[in-house]
Design an enzyme around this catalytic site. Structure first.
Site, PDB file in Angstrom:
ATOM      1  N   HIS A 290      10.457 -28.668  13.075  1.00 11.98           N
ATOM      2  CA  HIS A 290       9.686 -27.519  12.598  1.00 11.98           C
ATOM      3  C   HIS A 290       8.591 -27.937  11.623  1.00 11.98           C
ATOM      4  O   HIS A 290       7.548 -27.299  11.552  1.00 11.98           O
ATOM      5  CB  HIS A 290      10.619 -26.488  11.962  1.00 11.98           C
TER       6      HIS A 290
ATOM      7  N   ASP B  27       0.871  -1.177   0.000  1.00 10.28           N
ATOM      8  CA  ASP B  27       0.000   0.000   0.000  1.00 10.28           C
ATOM      9  C   ASP B  27       0.910   1.231   0.000  1.00 10.28           C
ATOM     10  O   ASP B  27       2.148   1.117  -0.104  1.00 10.28           O
ATOM     11  CB  ASP B  27      -1.013  -0.046   1.161  1.00 10.28           C
TER      12      ASP B  27
ATOM     13  N   ARG C  58       7.113   2.354   7.664  1.00 13.39           N
ATOM     14  CA  ARG C  58       7.243   3.337   8.750  1.00 13.39           C
ATOM     15  C   ARG C  58       8.035   2.745   9.906  1.00 13.39           C
ATOM     16  O   ARG C  58       8.076   3.314  10.996  1.00 13.39           O
ATOM     17  CB  ARG C  58       5.845   3.776   9.207  1.00 13.39           C
TER      18      ARG C  58
ATOM     19  N   HIS D  23      12.530 -21.803  10.547  1.00 14.66           N
ATOM     20  CA  HIS D  23      11.614 -22.437  11.502  1.00 14.66           C
ATOM     21  C   HIS D  23      10.155 -22.445  11.056  1.00 14.66           C
ATOM     22  O   HIS D  23       9.441 -23.392  11.361  1.00 14.66           O
ATOM     23  CB  HIS D  23      11.701 -21.738  12.866  1.00 14.66           C
ATOM     24  N   ASN D  24       9.704 -21.363  10.416  1.00 17.57           N
ATOM     25  CA  ASN D  24       8.265 -21.253  10.084  1.00 17.57           C
ATOM     26  C   ASN D  24       7.971 -21.543   8.619  1.00 17.57           C
ATOM     27  O   ASN D  24       6.813 -21.535   8.224  1.00 17.57           O
ATOM     28  CB  ASN D  24       7.725 -19.846  10.404  1.00 17.57           C
TER      29      ASN D  24
ATOM     30  N   THR E 190       3.210  -0.603   8.617  1.00 17.89           N
ATOM     31  CA  THR E 190       3.819  -1.377   9.705  1.00 17.89           C
ATOM     32  C   THR E 190       4.237  -2.780   9.276  1.00 17.89           C
ATOM     33  O   THR E 190       5.003  -3.438   9.988  1.00 17.89           O
ATOM     34  CB  THR E 190       2.800  -1.559  10.849  1.00 17.89           C
TER      35      THR E 190
HETATM   36  C1  RB5 Z   1      -2.097   2.956   6.245  1.00 18.35           C
HETATM   37  O1  RB5 Z   1      -2.177   4.222   6.774  1.00 18.35           O
HETATM   38  C2  RB5 Z   1      -1.631   1.978   7.305  1.00 18.35           C
HETATM   39  O2  RB5 Z   1      -2.675   1.740   8.208  1.00 18.35           O
HETATM   40  C3  RB5 Z   1      -1.191   0.693   6.675  1.00 18.35           C
HETATM   41  O3  RB5 Z   1      -0.140   0.953   5.804  1.00 18.35           O
HETATM   42  C4  RB5 Z   1      -0.653  -0.362   7.608  1.00 18.35           C
HETATM   43  O4  RB5 Z   1       0.317   0.148   8.451  1.00 18.35           O
HETATM   44  C5  RB5 Z   1      -1.651  -1.161   8.323  1.00 18.35           C
HETATM   45  O5  RB5 Z   1      -1.335  -2.074   9.099  1.00 18.35           O
END
Ligand code: RB5
Length: 148
Positions: free
Chosen positions: A132, A7, A108, A97-98, A66
């Site tokens: 595993h 995204d 970010r 392992h997974n 994230t």
């Molecule tokens: C988008 O703002 C953000 O929520 C998305 O990129 C992500 O971090 C969601 O888990």
């Protein structure tokens, strides 16, 4: 074949990963997004996860802000083991392992250089099998509706 998706929050990492794949002549398909305009991560998770689950791609790489939202979405697809990684230890361990088949990273959370390092490890590290494999089989049982 590696499939990519992101995204807007993961766009920059995905572009860096793509450049690494290009440079190393690793075949890939990029499902987007193609800019930092706001989009919904589940759409990209679905495309990448079904390609991996149905055998059209060996591995996937998904990036969002994230790495978490896009991993949650990808893990809804049967056969997917999508792992959010923030460091080299986790990228190595989740392959050994997974037997993770999708690497998820957050734009970010980590920088582009780290994302490329984790990609290299993720693509090159084999699954160890052994004990595993038993644990992966248990995950599959849960996926198939068993209560362990
Ligand atoms: C988008 O703002 C953000 O929520 C998305 O990129 C992500 O971090 C969601 O888990």
């Amino acid at each position: 074949m590696v499939v990519l998706g992101a995204d807007h929050g993961g766009f920059c990492l995905k572009e860096a990963v793509k450049a690494y794949l290009e440079k190393n002549s690793i075949a890939y398909h990029d499902y987007g997004c193609y800019s930092e305009e706001s989009v919904d991560y589940a759409l990209f998770a679905s495309k990448v996860a079904y390609d991996v689950a149905e055998g059209r791609a060996e591995k996937g790489i998904l990036c969002c802000g994230t790495g978490i939202g896009i991993s949650i979405a990808a893990n809804k697809v049967k056969g997917i083991r999508a792992a959010v990684c923030t460091n080299e230890f986790c990228a190595d361990a989740t392959r050994r392992h997974n037997d993770a088949n999708i690497l998820c990273m957050g734009g970010r959370v980590i920088d582009e250089e780290t994302a490329v390092k984790l990609t290299k490890i993720f693509l090159e590290t084999p699954f160890e099998g052994g004990r595993h494999a038993r644990r992966i089989a248990q995950i599959k049982e849960i996926e198939d509706g068993e209560k362990l």
